[in-house]
Write a protein that holds these residues in place. Structure first.
Motif, PDB file in Angstrom:
ATOM      1  N   SER A  50      -5.917   6.236 -42.851  1.00  0.00           N
ATOM      2  CA  SER A  50      -6.405   7.048 -41.733  1.00  0.00           C
ATOM      3  C   SER A  50      -5.614   6.820 -40.452  1.00  0.00           C
ATOM      4  N   LYS A  51      -4.575   5.984 -40.522  1.00  0.00           N
ATOM      5  CA  LYS A  51      -3.838   5.643 -39.304  1.00  0.00           C
ATOM      6  C   LYS A  51      -2.362   6.013 -39.450  1.00  0.00           C
ATOM      7  N   ASP A  52      -1.648   5.878 -38.346  1.00  0.00           N
ATOM      8  CA  ASP A  52      -0.208   6.121 -38.332  1.00  0.00           C
ATOM      9  C   ASP A  52       0.464   4.952 -37.598  1.00  0.00           C
ATOM     10  N   PRO A  53       1.321   4.168 -38.267  1.00  0.00           N
ATOM     11  CA  PRO A  53       1.770   4.326 -39.652  1.00  0.00           C
ATOM     12  C   PRO A  53       0.665   4.014 -40.654  1.00  0.00           C
ATOM     13  N   THR A  78     -15.724  -6.019 -48.537  1.00  0.00           N
ATOM     14  CA  THR A  78     -16.461  -5.602 -47.351  1.00  0.00           C
ATOM     15  C   THR A  78     -15.558  -4.638 -46.586  1.00  0.00           C
ATOM     16  N   SER A  79     -15.984  -4.246 -45.412  1.00  0.00           N
ATOM     17  CA  SER A  79     -15.162  -3.339 -44.612  1.00  0.00           C
ATOM     18  C   SER A  79     -13.910  -4.016 -44.089  1.00  0.00           C
ATOM     19  N   SER A 113     -10.510   1.557 -42.322  1.00  0.00           N
ATOM     20  CA  SER A 113     -10.726   2.057 -40.965  1.00  0.00           C
ATOM     21  C   SER A 113      -9.869   1.344 -39.921  1.00  0.00           C
ATOM     22  N   GLN A 114      -9.154   0.306 -40.322  1.00  0.00           N
ATOM     23  CA  GLN A 114      -8.330  -0.425 -39.372  1.00  0.00           C
ATOM     24  C   GLN A 114      -6.886   0.076 -39.427  1.00  0.00           C
TER      25      GLN A 114
END
Length: 550
Positions: free
Chosen positions: A484-487, A421-422, A453-454
């Motif tokens: 999609s994030k940093d880090p 799932t997501s 996405s998290q």
């Protein structure tokens, strides 16, 4: 946990068998952990013990084998899942068979360990009698080595972070050697007799009557120590229960269960093999045998190829014709050992010549062996997970590898069957995953998963998932990729204490439930026990239906 306590210090003061058995029993056991996880822990102990013995670390091999016996006979035989699930019950019976098989190995290791311990004690006594100061490099070791696992041997302990290139070369050489041996054994396959013995497990089908015969003193001594463990732990039970235990061996596995009547059809006897050899190997062996000089050929001017060797039925003085050009003898192949014997395939990088020091410690002081992670593994995983990531679905993979010179090397990325799932990703058909790892002689060293996405963190669901891995192996790691994030990534482990015990005792449900403790998990990379390295090769296997990746 059975595998997350300090072992024997190699390079440190040698230990006696009696002390090793005491250390082997010093671990935490929690019956709320599903039996299948404990059985995987038991299998990991056996796999590690075999590698340590092959590399010459007898003390650590003995400790792991004895811990396996104690775990299976004392704790797992009483696990509540054993009475609920037929598959778990059969797996437990197989683990009990493994204990019986390993008794011979324990007895083989025991005199070697005691001899080393007695030699060290004699050296101390001689120096004390001469009133000579002990030399630190020979007798007294730095205090920190005493608590480091598997540092007691002839090899000089190495810092993992300072010897990454050596670690990679050592691992590649040893992993290749083991794969060659495994393929050779797989191609030849067991004989029909050996196959029948494996299925019948010796006399295990009628073990109650068979174990009443041929009781060797050495086997009784070892089995009595194992039985004493059970007695000490069950000291609160009435004496009548002890009597019933002695009279009913079916579940409790009394001391007679270790008797030598059990046959060991698949246990190597540690004796020189005489395999069939190729002509090249014969030539190599003959190099060490004194040979007579070849006969001297006559001068070339006397050789007349067109002339017969006999005239009027009588031999002439002219020798038989020789070709004008004699091709040179083919070069001898490199000296190799038999593929039947893993120890015979030597290389310039012998794992027994090196041992890597633990590079980090749990919060309770337990040392952690170094884990070497291929630097390009994440990129390969993200490529496999790209489709799911675009759909906002998580993807997980299993980090598998092996033990070499007291360090763990990730050499395989396995993508299991899974449902996503997501916010979650759960493996399915675990038996296929376990079967694959067993067939390739792989240890599960952790897992990797995406957060499409998290941010990069360990959710409560992740913590509960990783708990199962860290119970099986304390060095297990969890890699989180958040592209999609940093880090965008991190390597984590549960703290111990308080994280591991907190999660083990947590009964709350829900994807994102809180825990009472704040310090539940921590980073395992820079600083930590995980090292990213370049050049460490790894394979990728995708077990998902319809996948052609391998």
């Amino acid at each position: 946990m059975a595998s997350n306590l300090p072992g024997i210090s190699t390079g440190a003061t040698p230990q006696s068998v009696e002390k090793i058995t005491r250390i082997a029993q010093d671990y935490e056991y929690n019956s709320s952990i599903p039996l299948r996880y404990w059985l995987r822990t038991a299998a990991t102990l056996i796999r590690e013990a075999a590698i340590y013995e092959r590399e010459g670390h007898d003390e650590q091999a003995y400790l792991l084998l004895f811990r396996h016996a104690q775990l299976v006979l004392v704790h797992l035989s009483k696990h509540p899942d054993a009475a609920k699930d037929d598959k778990d019950r059969k797996a437990l019976v197989a683990a009990e068979k493994e204990v019986q098989k390993n008794l011979a190995t324990l007895e083989r290791l025991k005199p070697r360990i005691n001899k080393r311990y007695e030699r060290h004690a004699q050296l101390l006594r001689e120096r004390q009698s001469r009133k000579l100061p002990a030399r630190p490099t020979v007798v007294a070791e730095p205090r920190e080595r005493v608590t480091d696992p598997a540092l007691a041997g002839v090899a000089e302990p190495l810092e993992a972070g300072e010897n990454r290139d050596l670690a990679v070369r050592l691992a590649q050489s040893e992993i290749t050697r083991r794969a060659t041996v495994r393929r050779s054994k797989g191609q030849s396959g067991p004989s029909s007799e050996e196959g029948n013995n494996r299925r019948a497990a010796g006399v295990w089908g009628n073990w109650e009557s068979a174990l009443d015969t041929d009781k060797r003193p050495a086997d009784r001594d070892l089995s009595q120590r194992i039985q004493d463990i059970r007695t000490n732990i069950d000291h609160a039970q009435p004496a009548k229960q002890d009597q019933r235990t002695r009279e009913s061996p079916a579940r409790e596995i009394p001391s007679s269960a270790a008797a030598s009547a059990y046959k060991y059809p698949t246990v190597p006897q540690q004796r020189p093999l005489e395999p069939s050899v190729s002509p090249g190997q014969i030539a190599i062996r003959d190099k060490n045998v004194e040979r007579h000089a070849p006969p001297v050929l006559p001068p070339k001017e006397h050789l007349e190829p067109s002339r017969a060797s006999f005239v009027d039925g009588s031999p002439t003085s002219t020798p038989p014709a020789l070709p004008s050009k004699v091709p040179p003898a083919p070069p001898l192949p490199n000296k190799v050992g038999s593929l039947e014997d893993p120890n015979s395939m030597k290389s310039d990088l012998n794992p027994s010549s090196y041992t890597f020091k633990p590079s980090a410690y749990l919060e309770n002081g337990t040392p952690l062996r170094s884990v070497f992670l291929p630097a390009n593994l994440r990129a390969s995983f993200l490529s496999l997970a790209a489709l799911n990531t675009r759909r906002n679905l998580e993807t997980c993979g299993i980090l598998c590898g092996t033990l070499v010179s007291n360090a763990l090397f990730i050499s395989r990325l396995v993508i299991p069957e899974q449902m996503s799932t997501s916010d979650t990703c759960e493996t399915t058909n675990e038996s296929a995953l376990f079967d694959y790892c067993d067939s390739e002689d792989l240890m599960m060293l952790g897992w990797i998963h995406t957060h499409p996405s998290q941010t990069c963190f360990m959710s409560s669901r992740d913590l509960h998932t990783h708990c199962g891995y860290q119970v099986m192996l304390p060095e297990s790691i969890a890699i989180v990729c958040a592209p999609s994030k940093d880090p965008d990534w991190g390597v984590f482990r549960l703290t111990d204490p308080p994280g591991l015990k907190t999660v083990l005792n947590c009964t709350r449900s829900g994807l994102f439930h809180p825990h009472a403790e704040d310090n539940i998990y921590t980073g395992a990379l820079r600083p930590g026990h995980v090292f990213e390295v370049n050049g460490l090769e790894f394979g990728t296997v995708d077990l998902r239906p319809g996948s052609s990746q391998s």
